[in-house]
Design an enzyme around this catalytic site. Structure first.
Site, PDB file in Angstrom:
ATOM      1  N   PRO A  13       0.848  -1.195   0.000  1.00  0.00           N
ATOM      2  CA  PRO A  13       0.000   0.000   0.000  1.00  0.00           C
ATOM      3  C   PRO A  13       0.878   1.237   0.000  1.00  0.00           C
ATOM      4  O   PRO A  13       1.784   1.366   0.832  1.00  0.00           O
ATOM      5  CB  PRO A  13      -0.792  -0.131   1.308  1.00  0.00           C
ATOM      6  CG  PRO A  13       0.031  -1.026   2.176  1.00  0.00           C
ATOM      7  CD  PRO A  13       0.771  -1.943   1.265  1.00  0.00           C
ATOM      8  N   MET A  14       0.617   2.155  -0.939  1.00  0.00           N
ATOM      9  CA  MET A  14       1.450   3.355  -1.066  1.00  0.00           C
ATOM     10  C   MET A  14       0.562   4.570  -1.283  1.00  0.00           C
ATOM     11  O   MET A  14      -0.198   4.630  -2.259  1.00  0.00           O
ATOM     12  CB  MET A  14       2.449   3.196  -2.221  1.00  0.00           C
ATOM     13  CG  MET A  14       3.517   2.147  -1.964  1.00  0.00           C
ATOM     14  SD  MET A  14       4.609   1.866  -3.386  1.00  0.00           S
ATOM     15  CE  MET A  14       3.561   0.836  -4.427  1.00  0.00           C
ATOM     16  N   GLN A  66      -6.198  -1.286   3.412  1.00  0.00           N
ATOM     17  CA  GLN A  66      -5.359  -0.902   4.539  1.00  0.00           C
ATOM     18  C   GLN A  66      -6.010   0.247   5.293  1.00  0.00           C
ATOM     19  O   GLN A  66      -6.400   1.256   4.699  1.00  0.00           O
ATOM     20  CB  GLN A  66      -3.957  -0.478   4.129  1.00  0.00           C
ATOM     21  CG  GLN A  66      -3.084  -0.259   5.380  1.00  0.00           C
ATOM     22  CD  GLN A  66      -1.680   0.213   5.100  1.00  0.00           C
ATOM     23  OE1 GLN A  66      -1.490   1.314   4.609  1.00  0.00           O
ATOM     24  NE2 GLN A  66      -0.698  -0.612   5.448  1.00  0.00           N
ATOM     25  N   CYS A  96       3.605   3.649   8.846  1.00  0.00           N
ATOM     26  CA  CYS A  96       3.780   4.939   8.187  1.00  0.00           C
ATOM     27  C   CYS A  96       4.368   5.963   9.151  1.00  0.00           C
ATOM     28  O   CYS A  96       3.850   6.166  10.247  1.00  0.00           O
ATOM     29  CB  CYS A  96       2.443   5.439   7.653  1.00  0.00           C
ATOM     30  SG  CYS A  96       2.568   7.013   6.773  1.00  0.00           S
ATOM     31  N   LYS A 135       0.739  -4.424   9.158  1.00  0.00           N
ATOM     32  CA  LYS A 135       1.990  -4.066   8.484  1.00  0.00           C
ATOM     33  C   LYS A 135       2.764  -3.152   9.415  1.00  0.00           C
ATOM     34  O   LYS A 135       2.249  -2.108   9.839  1.00  0.00           O
ATOM     35  CB  LYS A 135       1.734  -3.368   7.148  1.00  0.00           C
ATOM     36  CG  LYS A 135       3.016  -3.054   6.369  1.00  0.00           C
ATOM     37  CD  LYS A 135       2.690  -2.505   4.980  1.00  0.00           C
ATOM     38  CE  LYS A 135       3.961  -2.359   4.139  1.00  0.00           C
ATOM     39  NZ  LYS A 135       4.877  -1.313   4.611  1.00  0.00           N
ATOM     40  N   HIS A 167       8.180  -4.358   7.347  1.00  0.00           N
ATOM     41  CA  HIS A 167       9.136  -3.516   6.630  1.00  0.00           C
ATOM     42  C   HIS A 167      10.434  -3.570   7.425  1.00  0.00           C
ATOM     43  O   HIS A 167      10.485  -3.132   8.564  1.00  0.00           O
ATOM     44  CB  HIS A 167       8.611  -2.090   6.534  1.00  0.00           C
ATOM     45  CG  HIS A 167       9.455  -1.183   5.687  1.00  0.00           C
ATOM     46  ND1 HIS A 167       8.941  -0.078   5.056  1.00  0.00           N
ATOM     47  CD2 HIS A 167      10.771  -1.216   5.363  1.00  0.00           C
ATOM     48  CE1 HIS A 167       9.906   0.524   4.376  1.00  0.00           C
ATOM     49  NE2 HIS A 167      11.028  -0.152   4.563  1.00  0.00           N
ATOM     50  N   GLY A 209      12.961  -2.466   0.169  1.00  0.00           N
ATOM     51  CA  GLY A 209      14.155  -2.550  -0.664  1.00  0.00           C
ATOM     52  C   GLY A 209      14.201  -3.716  -1.632  1.00  0.00           C
ATOM     53  O   GLY A 209      15.244  -3.961  -2.239  1.00  0.00           O
ATOM     54  N   GLY A 230       7.164  -2.625  -3.024  1.00  0.00           N
ATOM     55  CA  GLY A 230       6.549  -1.307  -3.147  1.00  0.00           C
ATOM     56  C   GLY A 230       6.985  -0.553  -4.375  1.00  0.00           C
ATOM     57  O   GLY A 230       6.470  -0.744  -5.471  1.00  0.00           O
ATOM     58  N   ARG A 231       7.970   0.312  -4.209  1.00  0.00           N
ATOM     59  CA  ARG A 231       8.326   1.247  -5.283  1.00  0.00           C
ATOM     60  C   ARG A 231       8.762   0.571  -6.574  1.00  0.00           C
ATOM     61  O   ARG A 231       8.454   1.056  -7.662  1.00  0.00           O
ATOM     62  CB  ARG A 231       9.431   2.190  -4.783  1.00  0.00           C
ATOM     63  CG  ARG A 231       8.904   3.252  -3.829  1.00  0.00           C
ATOM     64  CD  ARG A 231      10.041   4.001  -3.167  1.00  0.00           C
ATOM     65  NE  ARG A 231      10.753   3.151  -2.213  1.00  0.00           N
ATOM     66  CZ  ARG A 231      11.924   3.443  -1.684  1.00  0.00           C
ATOM     67  NH1 ARG A 231      12.548   4.558  -2.045  1.00  0.00           N
ATOM     68  NH2 ARG A 231      12.492   2.650  -0.799  1.00  0.00           N
TER      69      ARG A 231
END
Length: 329
Positions: A13-14, A66, A96, A135, A167, A209, A230-231
Site C-alpha cells: 500500500p502506497m 489498509q 507509516c 503491516k 518492513h 528494498g 513497493g516502489r
C-alpha cells in the site's frame, strides 16, 4: 493452477500511488498478486463519511484494504465497512512515519504501544470474518528491534493475528522525512528471518528494498511466507508483475505490457465518461516500458498531453506507437 496464497507476492500500500486506477493496471499484469489500497483512515470512514474511499472494481481482486487508526471500536466499524465493500483482507498500518499520521497517533508510532495494537486487532477481528493483518516496522527511533519486535509480535499473535508484513527498517519519527525513512534506515532482513524462527506459525511477509522477482523468490525459498514489493512494482511494473504469476505462483504464461495498454483503453474511456481526467489513470502507466527502446517518448507523450482538456484514449495509442515502432525496427 497452483494453490499458493495471493499474499505470496503483494504490492505494498502506497499513499497517492496505489489507487483504484493503479490497481486496475496492476491486475492486468498479474492475476495472482495481492493488491492493497492506499491507507484509508478509520476517522475518514466513520466520522467523515468518506465511503467513496472504498470504491474499487471487481476486476481488482484479490485486493485488500489498509486502514490507519488507533481507536479499536472505530477501526472495527471501518473494518466492517471494508468487508461489506468486498475487500478480502483488512490490514492495520503500523508503519507509516509521516507527521500527519503521527499527529493522529497511528502508523509507525504504534510500534511503541503493542498493547493498543493488540486491542485494535482483537476488536477488528471480532467484527469481521475476513483476515485482519498488520503491516509494521522493526522498530522506531531508539528502540532496539532485537528486543521490541519479538514482544510486539507476541502481543498481536496473542490477539489472534495470523499474518503480518514487516518492513525491515526502523522508522525515525524525528529527524527524517517519510521519503528518507524509505531509504536511510538500514535494512535488517536477517532480523525478519529470525522472527520467522521465533514465530513459526505466524505468516510473515517481508517488505523493504526488494527490487526483483529473483530476490523475492529467494526470500520465499528461505522460509518466509510472502514478499511485499513497493516502489519497484510501481516504477517498473512490467519487471515485477508480468512474470510474477509464473515465477512466484507457478502458473503458466506471462503478461505483455503492450496488451495491458490496449486493455486499459476501454477502462480509460469509461473513466472519462464518468467525468474523470486522463492523467488520473495514465500517471500510473508511465513506468510500463522502463528500460525499453521508446520508453522516453512514451512517457513524454503521456506527461505532456494527458492534462489537455480533450485528451483521451487516442493519446495513449499515440504514445504506444513509439514502443511498437522501436520493437519493429
Amino acid at each position: 493452477m497452483n494453490s499458493f496464497p495471493a499474499h505470496r507476492l503483494s504490492v505494498a500500500p502506497m499513499m497517492d500511488w496505489t489507487d483504484r486506477h493503479c490497481r486496475y493496471l496492476h491486475r492486468l499484469l498479474s492475476k495472482r498478486t495481492l493488491l492493497y489500497t492506499e491507507m484509508v483512515t478509520s476517522a475518514a470512514l466513520i466520522r467523515g463519511g468518506a465511503s467513496h474511499l472504498l470504491e474499487h472494481s471487481d476486476a481488482e481482486y484479490p485486493v485488500a484494504l489498509q486502514l490507519g487508526g488507533s481507536e479499536p471500536a472505530e477501526l472495527a466499524q471501518a473494518a466492517k465497512l471494508g468487508e461489506a465493500a468486498g475487500y478480502c483482507e483488512v490490514n492495520l498500518n503500523v508503519g507509516c512515519p509521516s507527521d500527519r499520521v503521527q499527529s493522529g497517533s497511528f502508523g509507525a508510532i504504534l510500534m511503541e504501544q503493542p498493547a493498543l495494537v493488540a486491542d485494535c486487532v482483537s476488536e477488528m477481528q471480532a467484527h469481521v470474518s475476513v483476515p485482519v493483518t498488520v503491516k509494521c516496522r522493526i522498530g522506531v527511533d531508539d528502540q532496539d528491534p532485537e528486543e521490541i519486535l519479538p514482544e510486539f509480535l507476541a502481543r498481536i499473535v496473542g490477539a489472534g493475528c495470523e499474518r503480518i508484513s514487516i518492513h525491515a527498517r526502523k522508522a525515525w519519527l524525528q529527524g527524517l522525512s517519510p521519503k528518507e525513512n524509505r531509504d536511510i534506515p538500514p535494512l535488517d532482513y536477517d532480523l525478519v528471518m529470525r522472527m520467522k524462527g521465533l514465530f513459526p506459525n505466524l505468516d510473515i511477509s517481508i517488505n523493504g528494498g526488494i527490487t526483483s522477482l529473483t530476490q523475492a523468490r529467494a526470500f520465499l525459498e528461505a522460509g518466509l511466507d510472502g514478499v511485499m514489493i513497493g516502489r519497484a512494482a510501481y516504477h517498473d511494473p512490467a519487471a515485477i508483475l508480468c512474470m510474477a504469476d509464473q515465477v512466484i505462483f507457478g502458473c503458466e504464461g506471462q503478461s505483455v505490457p503492450e496488451e495491458a495498454v490496449l486493455q486499459m483503453l476501454p477502462y480509460i474511456e469509461s473513466h472519462l465518461k464518468q467525468g474523470g481526467k486522463l492523467g488520473q489513470v495514465t500517471r500510473h502507466m508511465l513506468g510500463l516500458f522502463t528500460g525499453r527502446p521508446g520508453a522516453r517518448a512514451w512517457r513524454r507523450v503521456l506527461s505532456e498531453g494527458a492534462h489537455r482538456a480533450n485528451a483521451g484514449p487516442e493519446l495513449v495509442e499515440q504514445a504506444l506507437t513509439h514502443i511498437l515502432q522501436r520493437d519493429a525496427a
